[in-house]
Design an enzyme around this catalytic site. Structure first.
Site, PDB file in Angstrom:
ATOM      1  N   ASP A  78       0.786  -1.342  -0.102  1.00  0.00           N
ATOM      2  CA  ASP A  78      -0.398   0.206  -0.073  1.00  0.00           C
ATOM      3  C   ASP A  78       0.740   1.394   0.072  1.00  0.00           C
ATOM      4  O   ASP A  78       0.207   2.153  -0.313  1.00  0.00           O
ATOM      5  CB  ASP A  78      -1.690   0.275   1.051  1.00  0.00           C
ATOM      6  CG  ASP A  78      -2.097  -0.683   0.517  1.00  0.00           C
ATOM      7  OD1 ASP A  78      -2.249  -1.750  -0.049  1.00  0.00           O
ATOM      8  OD2 ASP A  78      -3.278  -0.686   2.113  1.00  0.00           O
ATOM      9  N   CYS A 119       0.792  -8.312   5.443  1.00  0.00           N
ATOM     10  CA  CYS A 119       0.492  -6.663   5.118  1.00  0.00           C
ATOM     11  C   CYS A 119      -1.136  -6.510   5.308  1.00  0.00           C
ATOM     12  O   CYS A 119      -1.751  -7.701   4.180  1.00  0.00           O
ATOM     13  CB  CYS A 119       0.782  -6.331   3.972  1.00  0.00           C
ATOM     14  SG  CYS A 119       3.644  -6.037   4.545  1.00  0.00           S
ATOM     15  N   ASP A 120      -0.900  -5.731   5.191  1.00  0.00           N
ATOM     16  CA  ASP A 120      -2.931  -4.886   4.730  1.00  0.00           C
ATOM     17  C   ASP A 120      -4.345  -5.780   4.253  1.00  0.00           C
ATOM     18  O   ASP A 120      -4.392  -6.436   5.111  1.00  0.00           O
ATOM     19  CB  ASP A 120      -2.647  -3.167   3.414  1.00  0.00           C
ATOM     20  CG  ASP A 120      -1.776  -2.708   4.939  1.00  0.00           C
ATOM     21  OD1 ASP A 120      -0.969  -3.268   5.869  1.00  0.00           O
ATOM     22  OD2 ASP A 120      -2.009  -1.490   4.007  1.00  0.00           O
ATOM     23  N   LYS A 121      -3.582  -6.170   3.111  1.00  0.00           N
ATOM     24  CA  LYS A 121      -5.251  -6.784   2.231  1.00  0.00           C
ATOM     25  C   LYS A 121      -4.490  -7.932   2.843  1.00  0.00           C
ATOM     26  O   LYS A 121      -5.689  -9.128   2.070  1.00  0.00           O
ATOM     27  CB  LYS A 121      -5.284  -6.268   0.768  1.00  0.00           C
ATOM     28  CG  LYS A 121      -6.176  -5.001   0.691  1.00  0.00           C
ATOM     29  CD  LYS A 121      -6.410  -3.991   1.590  1.00  0.00           C
ATOM     30  CE  LYS A 121      -5.995  -2.829   1.823  1.00  0.00           C
ATOM     31  NZ  LYS A 121      -4.876  -2.901   2.784  1.00  0.00           N
ATOM     32  N   CYS A 191       5.495  -2.315   8.449  1.00  0.00           N
ATOM     33  CA  CYS A 191       5.546  -0.876   8.976  1.00  0.00           C
ATOM     34  C   CYS A 191       5.547  -1.260  10.057  1.00  0.00           C
ATOM     35  O   CYS A 191       5.136  -1.285  11.136  1.00  0.00           O
ATOM     36  CB  CYS A 191       4.984  -0.014   8.406  1.00  0.00           C
ATOM     37  SG  CYS A 191       5.105  -0.184   6.241  1.00  0.00           S
ATOM     38  N   GLU A 442      -6.780   4.638  -0.225  1.00  0.00           N
ATOM     39  CA  GLU A 442      -6.117   4.828   0.978  1.00  0.00           C
ATOM     40  C   GLU A 442      -5.599   6.250   0.773  1.00  0.00           C
ATOM     41  O   GLU A 442      -4.938   6.074  -0.466  1.00  0.00           O
ATOM     42  CB  GLU A 442      -5.539   3.831   1.123  1.00  0.00           C
ATOM     43  CG  GLU A 442      -5.509   3.002   2.595  1.00  0.00           C
ATOM     44  CD  GLU A 442      -4.574   1.481   2.887  1.00  0.00           C
ATOM     45  OE1 GLU A 442      -4.522   0.583   3.693  1.00  0.00           O
ATOM     46  OE2 GLU A 442      -3.605   2.239   2.530  1.00  0.00           O
ATOM     47  N   SER A 468      -4.463   4.815   5.266  1.00  0.00           N
ATOM     48  CA  SER A 468      -4.250   3.857   5.784  1.00  0.00           C
ATOM     49  C   SER A 468      -3.703   4.035   7.615  1.00  0.00           C
ATOM     50  O   SER A 468      -4.786   5.019   7.939  1.00  0.00           O
ATOM     51  CB  SER A 468      -2.590   4.418   5.708  1.00  0.00           C
ATOM     52  OG  SER A 468      -1.350   3.852   6.439  1.00  0.00           O
TER      53      SER A 468
END
Length: 554
Positions: A78, A119-121, A191, A442, A468
């Site tokens: 992202d 991560c994220d998705k 992150c 985002e 985000s």
């Protein structure tokens, strides 16, 4: 064994021949076949090391009587996709990951699955797949990145985004900007702050799909490798006991995830993803229930971007289970839930304790008496909007100001850098929702630019898109219905007054209803052109943010 469907009997001679062509022996074929879903790639720093995790998982499986077979999953970064057309594809990838894992697991009937996201998705996409396939499954993430230690303290990726605004405001030099760019991400891992990736890894742990430590053990720690080996061991036990994801992800487990979410102050994206996860689990989640949990749950942990501490600090303080222990003392959890350890949450919490009362606070010293997320409603968001309340400055919890309207994120960012946004304004970015974007981008770039310029103290941002987990400030996203569906946000005009009252969960457009009706006449939504392919299909099928932006059946 489920895998007998592809390996047992006379008619499976060709199948066994193919397996032997891949190097498997008769002995290996006679054991349970465990799929290892590895999202390693060379693009995302959170994923570059996942082969190490996968090898540790395989070692655990091999040592305890299974045959591991790995297959890949895609992953979008992202941060790298942010601020350009790439961000249209990020949320879309969640559905693709769920679909592709389902395809692999149904085409090849594994006995169980180990998922390796970071991560994220990727995390919610894999959880959605696990619930669909519903065979014994366990999750082990790649772990968080360490913060970078510089002369002025700790920095994370969010500092680089905010540095863009600080540079535009003349606060830092090009040399300082370059130094930050070089130092902010010191190595592998998701992150370092409580952004979406780490939020979802922590949520996975609370749901009971990941082992204690899944959300917080640093990527570079040997503990992370040992955790992966333990996951390989425990998947064999889950296989023997036939404990499946839908046995674990129950209404009570979702309640626990929400309570932890509020206590830790996770990303607002967790709301979007939990709604989608609930859909796959067959669990009903009402947005108003989220506020019910938030009102009852004190905000115990404040990490970057809301504070200076990072995930590594939370790990040293006892991790997610130490937070759960504090919540259990307040009787805010449902502790009879089964988990991938084979034990209940209550049993997992035995012996857990916080070691740093500043990082993990108790009720008496909490950052606030209620949770870090809030759902807002009102005429501007009758179906709901979401804000990371724990990252909003106190002076911006209640705000009213003139609307500054943009139909594209990029136009807003250009106006910010050009100095065209004034203190007191309420920025409105619309047609960036699931259907309008499409893809519900985002928008860390404008929120970080606002913060870097010091405008987060006086300017709010409202959007039908999303933010985000690294965003901070009065950033209100997920406005539903979105502009592309004729939501009221489509009829906001430059200079209209927007009223925000986060403690009261209110978001209102202060315009006479008769004026609004006049604006509705001959309404034609802005439809941004998209290429043929996945975005075009996604636009046709995607539902509203208040339903998790899941896909409807065509």
């Amino acid at each position: 064994m489920r895998s007998d469907l592809m390996k047992k009997g006379l008619t499976r001679v060709p199948h066994r021949a193919l397996f032997k062509g891949a190097g498997l022996t008769d002995e290996e074929l006679n054991k349970p076949i465990i799929g290892v879903v590895n999202s390693q790639n060379d693009i995302i720093p959170g994923h570059i090391h996942l082969d190490t995790i996968a090898n540790a998982v395989k070692a655990g499986i091999l040592a305890h009587g299974g045959t591991p077979l790995a297959f890949p999953a895609i992953g979008v970064c992202d941060g790298i996709a942010m601020g350009h057309q790439g961000m249209r594809y990020s949320l879309v990838s969640r559905e693709h990951i769920a679909d592709s894992v389902e395809i692999m697991a149904m085409a090849h009937p594994f006995d169980a699955l180990v998922f390796i996201p970071n991560c994220d998705k990727i995390i919610p996409g894999m959880i959605m797949a696990a619930l669909r396939v519903n065979i014994p499954s366990i999750f082990v993430s790649g772990g968080p990145m360490l913060p970078s230690i510089v002369k002025n303290g700790k920095v994370t990726l969010s500092d680089t985004f905010e540095a863009v605004g600080r540079s535009a405001a003349g606060e830092i030099s090009e040399k300082e900007l370059k130094e930050l760019e070089d130092e902010a991400c010191p190595g592998c891992g998701s992150c370092a702050g409580m952004f979406t990736a780490n939020s979802m890894n922590c949520v996975t742990e609370v749901l009971g799909l990941g082992l204690p430590g899944n959300g917080t053990i640093p990527a570079v720690s040997a503990r992370r490798v040992r955790l992966a080996k333990e996951a390989g061991k425990l998947i064999m036990r889950l296989c023997e006991r036939d404990i499946k994801p839908r046995d674990i992800v129950t209404a009570d487990a979702i309640h626990n995830a929400l309570a932890a979410d509020m206590a830790i102050g996770c990303s607002s994206n967790t709301v979007l993803h939990l709604l989608a996860i609930c859909h796959e689990a067959g669990v009903t989640l009402d947005l108003d229930y989220i506020n019910t949990v938030s009102k009852a749950t004190p905000h115990l942990v404040r990490l970057s971007p809301a504070g200076s501490a990072t995930i590594a600090d939370l790990d040293l303080a006892g991790g997610v289970h130490a937070v759960l222990k504090e919540l259990d003392k307040l009787k805010l959890l449902k502790t009879d839930c089964v988990t991938v350890t084979g034990k209940t949450l209550k049993e997992n919490l035995e012996g857990c304790a916080r070691t740093d009362p500043e990082i993990i606070r108790d009720k008496e010293t909490a950052h606030s008496p209620d949770g870090g997320l809030a759902v807002l409603r009102g005429n501007l968001a009758p179906d709901g909007a979401v804000v990371k309340k724990g990252a909003v400055l106190p002076e911006m919890l209640v705000h009213s100001g003139p609307a500054r309207v943009f139909d594209r994120e990029e136009d807003c960012t250009e106006s910010l850098i050009a100095g065209k946004i004034n203190p007191g304004d309420v920025i409105v970015i619309r047609y960036e929702g699931p259907k309008g974007g499409p893809g519900m981008k985002e928008m860390l770039t404008p929120t970080a630019t606002l913060a870097g310029m010091g405008l987060d103290k006086t300017v709010a941002l409202v959007t039908d898109g999303r933010f985000s987990g690294a965003s901070r400030g009065s950033s209100i996203g997920h406005v539903s219905p979105e502009a592309a569906e004729g939501g009221l946000i489509a009829f906001v005009r430059e200079g209209d007054t927007i009223s925000i009252d986060i403690p009261a969960n209110k978001l209102e457009l202060k315009v006479d209803p008769k004026v609004i009706e006049e604006r509705r006449k001959n309404f034609k939504p802005v439809e941004k052109p998209v290429p043929r392919g996945v975005l075009s299909s996604y636009r046709r099928r995607v539902t509203s943010a208040n339903t998790g932006a899941i896909l409807k059946e065509e």
